[in-house]
Design a protein around this motif. Structure first.
Motif, PDB file in Angstrom:
ATOM      1  N   TYR A   1       0.818  -1.211   0.000  1.00  0.00           N
ATOM      2  CA  TYR A   1       0.000   0.000   0.000  1.00  0.00           C
ATOM      3  C   TYR A   1       0.854   1.264   0.000  1.00  0.00           C
ATOM      4  O   TYR A   1       1.952   1.304   0.533  1.00  0.00           O
ATOM      5  CB  TYR A   1      -0.930   0.012   1.223  1.00  0.00           C
ATOM      6  N   ASP A   2       0.287   2.302  -0.561  1.00  0.00           N
ATOM      7  CA  ASP A   2       0.987   3.564  -0.736  1.00  0.00           C
ATOM      8  C   ASP A   2       0.926   4.392   0.549  1.00  0.00           C
ATOM      9  O   ASP A   2       0.156   5.347   0.659  1.00  0.00           O
ATOM     10  CB  ASP A   2       0.334   4.317  -1.906  1.00  0.00           C
TER      11      ASP A   2
ATOM     12  N   LEU B   1      -0.408   8.507   1.829  1.00  0.00           N
ATOM     13  CA  LEU B   1      -1.359   8.616   2.937  1.00  0.00           C
ATOM     14  C   LEU B   1      -0.862   9.646   3.958  1.00  0.00           C
ATOM     15  O   LEU B   1      -1.646  10.468   4.451  1.00  0.00           O
ATOM     16  CB  LEU B   1      -1.524   7.246   3.582  1.00  0.00           C
TER      17      LEU B   1
ATOM     18  N   SER C   1     -18.122  13.142   0.935  1.00  0.00           N
ATOM     19  CA  SER C   1     -18.973  11.961   0.888  1.00  0.00           C
ATOM     20  C   SER C   1     -18.892  11.205   2.210  1.00  0.00           C
ATOM     21  O   SER C   1     -17.811  10.992   2.750  1.00  0.00           O
ATOM     22  CB  SER C   1     -18.507  11.056  -0.257  1.00  0.00           C
TER      23      SER C   1
ATOM     24  N   VAL D   1     -19.200   8.130   2.802  1.00  0.00           N
ATOM     25  CA  VAL D   1     -18.400   6.903   2.667  1.00  0.00           C
ATOM     26  C   VAL D   1     -16.912   7.246   2.778  1.00  0.00           C
ATOM     27  O   VAL D   1     -16.147   6.544   3.465  1.00  0.00           O
ATOM     28  CB  VAL D   1     -18.711   6.189   1.335  1.00  0.00           C
ATOM     29  N   ALA D   2     -16.498   8.346   2.146  1.00  0.00           N
ATOM     30  CA  ALA D   2     -15.092   8.758   2.240  1.00  0.00           C
ATOM     31  C   ALA D   2     -14.739   9.128   3.671  1.00  0.00           C
ATOM     32  O   ALA D   2     -13.682   8.739   4.186  1.00  0.00           O
ATOM     33  CB  ALA D   2     -14.829   9.940   1.297  1.00  0.00           C
TER      34      ALA D   2
ATOM     35  N   MET E   1     -14.238   6.059   5.746  1.00  0.00           N
ATOM     36  CA  MET E   1     -12.949   5.400   5.481  1.00  0.00           C
ATOM     37  C   MET E   1     -11.810   6.186   6.125  1.00  0.00           C
ATOM     38  O   MET E   1     -10.883   5.609   6.693  1.00  0.00           O
ATOM     39  CB  MET E   1     -12.728   5.264   3.976  1.00  0.00           C
TER      40      MET E   1
ATOM     41  N   ALA F   1     -11.749   5.454   9.772  1.00  0.00           N
ATOM     42  CA  ALA F   1     -11.231   4.100  10.041  1.00  0.00           C
ATOM     43  C   ALA F   1      -9.707   4.069   9.939  1.00  0.00           C
ATOM     44  O   ALA F   1      -9.024   3.407  10.729  1.00  0.00           O
ATOM     45  CB  ALA F   1     -11.854   3.096   9.064  1.00  0.00           C
TER      46      ALA F   1
ATOM     47  N   THR G   1     -16.810  -0.555  -1.737  1.00  0.00           N
ATOM     48  CA  THR G   1     -16.066  -1.079  -0.590  1.00  0.00           C
ATOM     49  C   THR G   1     -16.419  -2.551  -0.338  1.00  0.00           C
ATOM     50  O   THR G   1     -17.334  -3.107  -0.952  1.00  0.00           O
ATOM     51  CB  THR G   1     -16.401  -0.284   0.685  1.00  0.00           C
TER      52      THR G   1
ATOM     53  N   GLU H   1     -20.491  -0.494  -0.125  1.00  0.00           N
ATOM     54  CA  GLU H   1     -20.837   0.927  -0.166  1.00  0.00           C
ATOM     55  C   GLU H   1     -20.117   1.568  -1.351  1.00  0.00           C
ATOM     56  O   GLU H   1     -19.041   1.120  -1.755  1.00  0.00           O
ATOM     57  CB  GLU H   1     -20.422   1.603   1.132  1.00  0.00           C
ATOM     58  N   LEU H   2     -20.703   2.631  -1.858  1.00  0.00           N
ATOM     59  CA  LEU H   2     -20.138   3.276  -3.041  1.00  0.00           C
ATOM     60  C   LEU H   2     -19.459   4.580  -2.669  1.00  0.00           C
ATOM     61  O   LEU H   2     -20.077   5.479  -2.090  1.00  0.00           O
ATOM     62  CB  LEU H   2     -21.264   3.549  -4.058  1.00  0.00           C
ATOM     63  N   TRP H   3     -18.172   4.698  -2.990  1.00  0.00           N
ATOM     64  CA  TRP H   3     -17.468   5.972  -2.849  1.00  0.00           C
ATOM     65  C   TRP H   3     -17.369   6.614  -4.221  1.00  0.00           C
ATOM     66  O   TRP H   3     -16.706   6.108  -5.097  1.00  0.00           O
ATOM     67  CB  TRP H   3     -16.071   5.781  -2.252  1.00  0.00           C
TER      68      TRP H   3
ATOM     69  N   LEU I   1      -7.328   8.892  -0.257  1.00  0.00           N
ATOM     70  CA  LEU I   1      -7.905   7.556  -0.446  1.00  0.00           C
ATOM     71  C   LEU I   1      -7.593   7.017  -1.836  1.00  0.00           C
ATOM     72  O   LEU I   1      -7.355   5.822  -2.023  1.00  0.00           O
ATOM     73  CB  LEU I   1      -9.421   7.615  -0.238  1.00  0.00           C
TER      74      LEU I   1
ATOM     75  N   LEU J   1      -4.430   5.244  -2.055  1.00  0.00           N
ATOM     76  CA  LEU J   1      -4.448   4.032  -1.242  1.00  0.00           C
ATOM     77  C   LEU J   1      -5.058   2.869  -2.026  1.00  0.00           C
ATOM     78  O   LEU J   1      -4.556   1.741  -1.988  1.00  0.00           O
ATOM     79  CB  LEU J   1      -5.250   4.302   0.035  1.00  0.00           C
ATOM     80  N   PHE J   2      -6.134   3.135  -2.752  1.00  0.00           N
ATOM     81  CA  PHE J   2      -6.738   2.070  -3.563  1.00  0.00           C
ATOM     82  C   PHE J   2      -5.840   1.712  -4.754  1.00  0.00           C
ATOM     83  O   PHE J   2      -5.728   0.542  -5.113  1.00  0.00           O
ATOM     84  CB  PHE J   2      -8.132   2.479  -4.043  1.00  0.00           C
TER      85      PHE J   2
ATOM     86  N   THR K   1      -7.297  -5.531  -2.843  1.00  0.00           N
ATOM     87  CA  THR K   1      -7.445  -6.012  -1.468  1.00  0.00           C
ATOM     88  C   THR K   1      -8.149  -5.017  -0.559  1.00  0.00           C
ATOM     89  O   THR K   1      -8.444  -5.333   0.587  1.00  0.00           O
ATOM     90  CB  THR K   1      -6.071  -6.332  -0.834  1.00  0.00           C
ATOM     91  N   LEU K   2      -8.441  -3.807  -1.063  1.00  0.00           N
ATOM     92  CA  LEU K   2      -9.073  -2.800  -0.204  1.00  0.00           C
ATOM     93  C   LEU K   2     -10.430  -2.344  -0.726  1.00  0.00           C
ATOM     94  O   LEU K   2     -11.223  -1.771   0.030  1.00  0.00           O
ATOM     95  CB  LEU K   2      -8.156  -1.572  -0.056  1.00  0.00           C
TER      96      LEU K   2
ATOM     97  N   LEU L   1     -10.288  -1.281   6.499  1.00  0.00           N
ATOM     98  CA  LEU L   1     -11.151  -1.148   5.322  1.00  0.00           C
ATOM     99  C   LEU L   1     -11.803  -2.465   4.901  1.00  0.00           C
ATOM    100  O   LEU L   1     -12.784  -2.467   4.167  1.00  0.00           O
ATOM    101  CB  LEU L   1     -10.356  -0.559   4.145  1.00  0.00           C
TER     102      LEU L   1
END
Lengths: 468, 468
Positions: free
Chosen positions: A190-191, A195, A442, A444-445, A448, A451, B171, B175-177, B192, B195-196, B202-203, B456
Motif C-alpha cells: 500500500y501507498d 497517505l 462523501s 463513505v469517504a 474510510m 477508520a 467497498t 458501499e459506493l465511494w 484515499l 491508497l486504492f 485487497t481494499l 477497510l
C-alpha cells in the motif's frame, strides 16, 4: 503527570529544547492570527532518534502532539488548542539537506528544512527543485508535505505529493518507518507515502523526505495576455498547452478587480497592459535556450491574437521584467490585506467549468449582497481559484464578515460542490474547514478516513481535532 | 449457503452473468499459467449499481471476492485460490468511456475498459492517453490502477497512479465511494485514491476512474545508441534529460545477451547497430515538429559521441523505423520465452546505483552458478530493470529453476535491498511475492499496511492472501 512528562522530555532531548515558559506565541499563534492556543510545551528535537523518543514519551503519558514546521499554514492546523495540555513538536532544528544524488535526480532533506533553502541547495548543483509558493522563505518541507502544498509550478511539476518519492515517518506510538527511497517505481504494498502526505500531521510525524529534482531549464520566460472573457482565457490555456507542451510551467489568472487593488495600493508597480476583464500570466520553461523560448512565445501569442483569444500581450524581455510580472501576481494577496478583511476561498474546479462557475457564483453573490466585490485570481492551469469576497465599497469589512461570512460561504461552496469541485484546493482542512468538510465530503469517504485514523492513531493523539 | 448466494447473484445481475459451470479457465488461470484456482462463480456485473449489489450479497454471505480485469497480471493476483469458495468479480462488462472533457484534459472510463481502447478514445479527440505497456491489447484500466502499472512512458508521464485524478470504488461492505473528480488539486482529507491504487484489489473494487490526458505531441522520434558501459549509459541519460527536458519520453536499456536472444529467435528483425555491451533506445516527444525533434536528437547524439558516451547511434527517420526499433525492445520477453524458462525479477533501484548493482550482482550470480546467463533490460530512465536469470547454456531450464530459484532470488533480492531498491517495481506483489514481501519490507510498514487492511476490509474478504 505533565510535570513528569516535561522532566522526561528534558532528559531525552535537553532542557534547552523543551520550552514551557515565556512568550511562545511564535509556536502558539497561527500565521493569519486566527488561532491562538496554549501548549504544555514546545519541544524541538534535533534528530529522528529524538523524535522517536519524544513520541514514545508522549505515548506513555497519553499526551497529544501537534507537529509544526514553519507555522505558515492558513487553516489553523499547526498550533495547539487552548487546553494547555498539548505538546507542540517543532521540526525546526531538523533542517539538514542530507544528500543530493545528481544521477538519480533526488534530494533527501529533513522536515524542518525551509523550502527556499532546499531550492538553493538544488540550485547549487545546477538542479531545480520546483516547489515554489509565497511562504517559501519560512515554510518547511515537512509542512509542505503534511499539507500537500501547491504553489506556482504545479501545472508542470505537480503538488508537493508529486515531487516526493520517499518519507521517513515516526508513528503515534513512536516507531520509525524508514521509507526514504529514491525510487521512481515501487509496487510493494500500500501507498503509505501518499497517505501521510496531506494528512496534516494527524497520522504520523514526517521527519525527512526524498524529493525529485529536475535539470535546470535553460530559460524561463514570462508574458502577460489580456483576455476579454474567461472562455477566451480557457481557450488560450488549451492553445498554450498544445504549443508548449510541458514547457508551459505557469498559467495564472487575475481578475480586473484583483489587479485594480494592486494598482491602488502599489501604484509604483509597472502596468504592462491596460486594464481588461482578465489578465493571464504565462510562463514557459525551456530546456534549449532563451531564443527558443522567445520564438515559442511569439508564435503562441500571435496565434492567440489572430484567433481573437487575446486583445493584447506583453512578453518580458529580461529576467528583471519577468520578476516584475510575477510581482504583480504576487502582490494581489498583499493588496487585499491593505484593502481590508475579506472572505477567502481556496477552491478547485474542473478547468472546463471555471467560466460557468464564475458567472453563476458572481451573479448569486451580487444578488444576495448588492455591491459585493470579488477578488478572483489563481492558478487557472490547475483549476485552482482564490475566489475571495470583499465587502461592498464603503461597508465596514469586519461587520460584513461577522454578519455574512456563513451565507457567503454557503453560496460559494454550494456552487463548488455542484460543479464537482473542491472546497480546499491547496490550503488543506486544519481546524478552519473541519466542520465544512464533515458537511461536504462523501459520508463513505469520511467513514474510510476515520477508520484509517483509528488504525494508525488509535489514541487520537496526533493533531486531534484537525481534518476529522 | 453457496447455492443461496449464487441464486441471489443471479437474481441481482441476471443468470447469464453468473458463470459457475463449464470451462472457466480464462478467469481461473493466470497469464503466466502458474496459478490455477477454482472459483465458486465468475460474476460479470454490468454497472456500478450491480457491483454494489454483488458486494452486498457477498458481504451478507461472508464470501471472498477476487476482482479481475484483463487477467494479464504477472504475480498471480487476479485468479481465485483453489478452495472453490471465492467469487471472481470480472469488470469486463463495464468497459465504457463515460466522458472526455477536452478543456479539462480528462477522461472518465470504466474499470473494464481495455487500455488500448482508452488510448484510442483519446486519440480520436486528438489527445494522448500515455499509459502504454505490452499487455495493452487486453489489460484493463481497473487492473492498471489496481497494480499501479508502469510501462514505457513512465519517464515523462509517471505510473498509472500519476495519471489518475479520481476513482469510483465499491467497498468490501458494498458501499459506493463516488470519488470521480477531475481535479488537479484537492486537499480535502486523506488521499484515499492513492491508497486504492496499487492495492491489488485487497481494499476495494475500482469501478471507474478519471484519468489525465495530454495534447498529442507533434512528433515522436526514436534512436538507438551503443554504450560500452553502464556508466556511459547513465551519463547519456543525464545528458538527454538536460537537453530534452520532459521531451525525453523513453530511455530503455538492453543488454547484449538480451538482444542476442532477439537476433537468435527473430532473425528477420532489423539490426540497426552492431552488437555492443549496452544498447539504449531513446524516445523524444516533441510539441513542435518532426524537424525540431530531429535537430534535438542530432545535437544530443553528436554531443554524446564527442564525449565518448556512445560508440554509435541510429536515428529512426520514419514512423515505421521508429516502430521497428521499439519492436526490438519489445521482442526481448518473447525471445526469452523461445529460449526457455527463466527466473524473472522486476526490480527498481536508485538510477545512480544501477552500474554498481549490476556489476556486483552479475559477479555474485556467476560465482554461485558458473555459466549462468543474464537477460538484463528495462526502463533505465525509471530505474526499473527486468533482471532475468537464464540457466547456463546446455543446462535444462526446468531443472535449474527447480533447484536454484530460491538461491538466485536470495542473491538478487539481497543486493536490491542493500542498494535500497524495490523487489517489485511495476508488477506488484500478488500471491507470487507475498512471502518475500513479508521478509523484505520494513516491519513498521507491514504493520501499518495490516492495520489499514483491517480498517477497510475487516472480514478479509477482498482478494485475501494477496499482498499481505
Amino acid at each position: 503527570m505533565s510535570l513528569t512528562l516535561l522532566a522526561e522530555l528534558r532528559g531525552a532531548i535537553g532542557a534547552s529544547h523543551v520550552l514551557s515558559d515565556g512568550d511562545l506565541s511564535a509556536y502558539e499563534l497561527d500565521w493569519r492570527r486566527r488561532y491562538h492556543g496554549k501548549a504544555l510545551a514546545v519541544v524541538l528535537p534535533g534528530s529522528t532518534r529524538q523524535v522517536v523518543q519524544v513520541m514514545q514519551l508522549c505515548a506513555a503519558h497519553g499526551a497529544s502532539v501537534v507537529p509544526q514546521g514553519g507555522n505558515t499554514g492558513l487553516v489553523g492546523g499547526s498550533v495547539p488548542d487552548a487546553s494547555g495540555t498539548q505538546i507542540v513538536l517543532s521540526l525546526q532544528r531538523m533542517h539538514r539537506v542530507r544528500h543530493i544524488d545528481r544521477a538519480n535526480l533526488t534530494m533527501t532533506v529533513e522536515a524542518g528544512c525551509v523550502l527556499q533553502l532546499a531550492q538553493q541547495a538544488a540550485a547549487e548543483q545546477d538542479l531545480l527543485f520546483p516547489l515554489s509558493l509565497a511562504a517559501e522563505g519560512s515554510c518547511t518541507i515537512g509542512g509542505n508535505l503534511a499539507t500537500n502544498a501547491g504553489g506556482t509550478q504545479v501545472l508542470r511539476y505537480g503538488n508537493a505529493r508529486d515531487l516526493c518519492l520517499g518519507l521517513e515517518v515516526v508513528t503515534a506510538a513512536g516507531e520509525l518507518w524508514e521509507g526514504l527511497t529514491g525510487l521512481r517505481k515501487d509496487n510493494t504494498g500500500y501507498d503509505l507515502r501518499d497517505l501521510f502526505i496531506g494528512s496534516e500531521g494527524t497520522l504520523g510525524i514526517i521527519t525527512a523526505a526524498t524529493m525529485k529534482l529536475y535539470p535546470r531549464p535553460q530559460a524561463r520566460m514570462t508574458a502577460l495576455a489580456a483576455c476579454a472573457t474567461l472562455d477566451a482565457a480557457l481557450a488560450l490555456l488549451g492553445l498554450a498547452q498544445q504549443r508548449a507542451g510541458s514547457g508551459l510551467t505557469g498559467f495564472e489568472l487575475m481578475g480586473d478587480f484583483a489587479l485594480s487593488l494592486v494598482r491602488k495600493h502599489f501604484p509604483q508597480l509597472p502596468r504592462p497592459l491596460p486594464p481588461c476583464p482578465w489578465t493571464v500570466l504565462l510562463e514557459i520553461s525551456d530546456s534549449e535556450s532563451v531564443v527558443h523560448a522567445q520564438a515559442l512565445f511569439e508564435q503562441l501569442l500571435e496565434s492567440a491574437l489572430e484567433s481573437n483569444l487575446i486583445q493584447d500581450a506583453a512578453v518580458a524581455s529580461s529576467l528583471e521584467q519577468s520578476r516584475a510580472l510575477w510581482q504583480l501576481r504576487e502582490s494581489i494577496p498583499l493588496a487585499q490585506v491593505e484593502e481590508g478583511l475579506n472572505i477567502k476561498h481556496d477552491i478547485a474546479l474542473p478547468i472546463s467549468s471555471i467560466p460557468a462557475f464564475v458567472a453563476q457564483t458572481d451573479a448569486a453573490l451580487m444578488a444576495a449582497f448588492p455591491g459585493v466585490r470579488l477578488v478572483n485570481f489563481g492558478h487557472m492551469g490547475d483549476g485552482n481559484l482564490h475566489y475571495n469576497v470583499q465587502a461592498p465599497e464603503g461597508v465596514a469589512a469586519a461587520g460584513f464578515l461577522r454578519e455574512h461570512e456563513p451565507a457567503v460561504n454557503r453560496i460559494v461552496f454550494d456552487a463548488v460542490v455542484s460543479y464537482q469541485g473542491s472546497i480546499s484546493a491547496e490550503h488543506g482542512i486544519g481546524a478552519l474547514k473541519r466542520d465544512e468538510l464533515a458537511l461536504r465530503k462523501s459520508p463513505v469517504a469520511l467513514q474510510m478516513m476515520r477508520a484509517i485514523k483509528q488504525a494508525l492513531d488509535p489514541g487520537n493523539r496526533l493533531n486531534p481535532g484537525r481534518v476529522l
